[in-house]
Design an enzyme around this catalytic site. Structure first.
Site, PDB file in Angstrom:
ATOM      1  N   GLY A   1       9.768   3.474  -9.883  1.00 43.27           N
ATOM      2  CA  GLY A   1       8.840   4.568  -9.593  1.00 43.27           C
ATOM      3  C   GLY A   1       8.377   5.232 -10.879  1.00 43.27           C
TER       4      GLY A   1
ATOM      5  N   GLN B   1       5.596  12.310 -15.857  1.00 46.24           N
ATOM      6  CA  GLN B   1       6.353  11.582 -16.889  1.00 46.24           C
ATOM      7  C   GLN B   1       5.457  11.007 -17.993  1.00 46.24           C
ATOM      8  OE1 GLN B   1       8.513   9.320 -13.622  1.00 46.24           O
ATOM      9  NE2 GLN B   1      10.087   9.367 -15.198  1.00 46.24           N
TER      10      GLN B   1
ATOM     11  N   CYS C   1      16.580   7.317 -14.411  1.00 45.62           N
ATOM     12  CA  CYS C   1      15.264   7.903 -14.655  1.00 45.62           C
ATOM     13  C   CYS C   1      14.700   7.339 -15.948  1.00 45.62           C
ATOM     14  CB  CYS C   1      15.384   9.432 -14.749  1.00 45.62           C
ATOM     15  SG  CYS C   1      13.803  10.261 -15.005  1.00 45.62           S
ATOM     16  N   LEU C   2      13.445   6.919 -15.901  1.00 45.59           N
ATOM     17  CA  LEU C   2      12.816   6.359 -17.104  1.00 45.59           C
ATOM     18  C   LEU C   2      12.683   7.424 -18.198  1.00 45.59           C
ATOM     19  CD1 LEU C   2      10.047   4.203 -15.383  1.00 45.59           C
ATOM     20  CD2 LEU C   2      12.217   3.403 -16.341  1.00 45.59           C
TER      21      LEU C   2
ATOM     22  N   HIS D   1      13.016  11.602  -5.600  1.00 49.89           N
ATOM     23  CA  HIS D   1      13.154  11.698  -7.066  1.00 49.89           C
ATOM     24  C   HIS D   1      11.777  11.933  -7.711  1.00 49.89           C
ATOM     25  CE1 HIS D   1      14.950  10.139 -11.004  1.00 49.89           C
ATOM     26  NE2 HIS D   1      13.658  10.027 -11.237  1.00 49.89           N
ATOM     27  N   GLU D   2      10.777  11.164  -7.287  1.00 50.25           N
ATOM     28  CA  GLU D   2       9.437  11.281  -7.896  1.00 50.25           C
ATOM     29  C   GLU D   2       8.776  12.611  -7.510  1.00 50.25           C
ATOM     30  OE1 GLU D   2       8.941   9.244 -10.129  1.00 50.25           O
ATOM     31  OE2 GLU D   2      10.350   7.690  -9.504  1.00 50.25           O
TER      32      GLU D   2
ATOM     33  N   HIS E   1       9.882  15.222  -9.768  1.00 57.35           N
ATOM     34  CA  HIS E   1       9.166  15.208 -11.056  1.00 57.35           C
ATOM     35  C   HIS E   1       7.882  16.035 -10.956  1.00 57.35           C
ATOM     36  CE1 HIS E   1      11.348  12.614 -13.776  1.00 57.35           C
ATOM     37  NE2 HIS E   1      11.360  11.582 -12.951  1.00 57.35           N
TER      38      HIS E   1
HETATM   39  O1  K1U Z   1      11.125   8.288 -11.959  1.00 52.79           O
HETATM   40  C1  K1U Z   1      11.645   7.468 -12.680  1.00 52.79           C
HETATM   41  O2  K1U Z   1      12.050   7.815 -13.780  1.00 52.79           O
HETATM   42  C2  K1U Z   1      11.843   6.043 -12.233  1.00 52.79           C
HETATM   43  C3  K1U Z   1      13.230   5.793 -11.687  1.00 52.79           C
HETATM   44  C4  K1U Z   1      13.192   5.910 -10.183  1.00 52.79           C
HETATM   45  C5  K1U Z   1      14.508   5.968  -9.464  1.00 52.79           C
HETATM   46  C6  K1U Z   1      15.531   5.077  -9.676  1.00 52.79           C
HETATM   47  C7  K1U Z   1      16.716   5.168  -8.964  1.00 52.79           C
HETATM   48  C8  K1U Z   1      16.858   6.140  -8.017  1.00 52.79           C
HETATM   49  C9  K1U Z   1      15.852   7.052  -7.828  1.00 52.79           C
HETATM   50  C10 K1U Z   1      14.677   6.961  -8.538  1.00 52.79           C
HETATM   51  C11 K1U Z   1      13.660   4.409 -12.126  1.00 52.79           C
HETATM   52  O3  K1U Z   1      13.020   3.451 -11.839  1.00 52.79           O
HETATM   53  S1  K1U Z   1      15.110   4.270 -13.055  1.00 52.79           S
HETATM   54  C12 K1U Z   1      15.321   2.535 -13.369  1.00 52.79           C
HETATM   55  C13 K1U Z   1      15.625   1.678 -12.197  1.00 52.79           C
HETATM   56  O4  K1U Z   1      14.893   0.737 -11.989  1.00 52.79           O
HETATM   57  C14 K1U Z   1      16.752   1.902 -11.254  1.00 52.79           C
HETATM   58  C15 K1U Z   1      17.872   2.644 -11.603  1.00 52.79           C
HETATM   59  C16 K1U Z   1      18.897   2.837 -10.678  1.00 52.79           C
HETATM   60  C17 K1U Z   1      18.834   2.275  -9.425  1.00 52.79           C
HETATM   61  C18 K1U Z   1      17.715   1.517  -9.074  1.00 52.79           C
HETATM   62  C19 K1U Z   1      16.700   1.322  -9.998  1.00 52.79           C
HETATM   63 ZN    ZN Z   2      12.642   9.995 -13.069  1.00 55.58          ZN
END
Ligand code: K1U
Ligand code: ZN
Length: 169
Positions: free
Chosen positions: A46, A51, A92-93, A134-135, A138
Site C-alpha cells: 500500500g 508518504q 511501513c515503507l 493503515h493507509e 497516513h
Molecule cells: O503504508 C505503507 O507504508 C505500506 C505498508 C502497508 C502495510 C503493510 C503491512 C500491514 C499494514 C500495512 C507496506 O507495504 S510495508 C511492506 C510490506 O509489504 C509488508 C509488511 C508486513 C506485512 C505485509 C507486507
Molecule cells: Zn505506512
C-alpha cells in the site's frame, strides 16, 4: 510514469492531514499511476499520498500474490467496522525495517472514488482491511509507530535518525 521519493519517519510532513480531492482529473490519474509505480518498486502492499509529500486523500493498494490487482481509493471513508479487533503485524515503507503489532478492526467497509472517479463500496477483511486502516491513518497524519509504547517509539525514532545521518555522510 515516475518513481517518487518516500518520506521517512520522523519527518514532520508525515503528520500533515490530507485534504479531499475535488475532482478526479488527469492530474490525479497521473498521481495514481506514479504512486502505483512507487509502491510496486518499493515492494509495498500500500501507499498513501501523504508518504510522497502530497497531502490529498489518495491511497493505492495491492495485496494480491501476483501483484496484478491494484486498488485505488480516493476520498475514502470507513462506513462500517466489525465488532471485533485483532493484533496484526505491520510494517511501513516510511519506517523501513520496523515491524510491530497494531490492533485493527477485523473487517471494514469503505466508500471511495476509484481511479475513474466512480463511487465504490469495498468490503474488506484480513490483510486488505488492515492495509486500508493503515493507509487511512497516513491520510490523517498518523504513522503506525504512534500505536506503540513511548519507549518503543523513541527507540525507533533514534534508530531512524541515526540511519538518516549515516546515509547523508
Ligand atoms: O503504508 C505503507 O507504508 C505500506 C505498508 C502497508 C502495510 C503493510 C503491512 C500491514 C499494514 C500495512 C507496506 O507495504 S510495508 C511492506 C510490506 O509489504 C509488508 C509488511 C508486513 C506485512 C505485509 C507486507
Ligand atoms: Zn505506512
Amino acid at each position: 510514469m515516475a518513481l517518487l521519493p518516500i518520506l521517512c519517519y520522523p519527518d514532520p510532513k508525515l503528520h500533515k492531514v490530507a485534504k479531499p480531492v475535488a475532482v478526479v482529473d488527469e492530474r490525479v490519474q497521473t498521481l495514481v499511476r506514479d504512486m502505483l509505480e512507487t509502491m510496486y518498486e518499493a515492494k509495498g502492499i500500500g501507499l498513501a499520498a501523504t508518504q510522497i509529500d502530497v497531502h490529498e486523500r489518495v491511497i493505492v493498494i495491492d495485496v494480491s500474490e501476483e501483484r496484478d490487482q491494484p486498488l485505488v481509493l480516493i476520498n475514502p471513508e470507513i462506513v462500517w467496522t466489525s465488532p471485533t479487533k485483532h493484533l496484526n503485524e505491520e510494517g511501513c515503507l516510511s519506517v523501513p525495517g520496523i515491524y510491530d503489532g497494531v490492533e485493527r478492526f477485523d473487517a471494514v467497509h469503505v466508500q471511495a472514488l476509484d481511479g475513474q472517479g466512480q463511487s465504490r463500496t469495498i468490503e474488506a477483511e484480513e490483510l486488505l482491511a488492515v492495509c486500508i486502516q493503515h493507509e487511512m491513518d497516513h491520510l490523517m497524519g498518523k504513522v503506525f509507530v504512534e500505536y506503540l509504547s513511548p519507549l518503543k517509539r523513541n527507540r525507533i525514532k533514534t534508530k531512524m535518525l541515526k540511519a538518516l545521518r549515516e546515509e547523508s555522510r
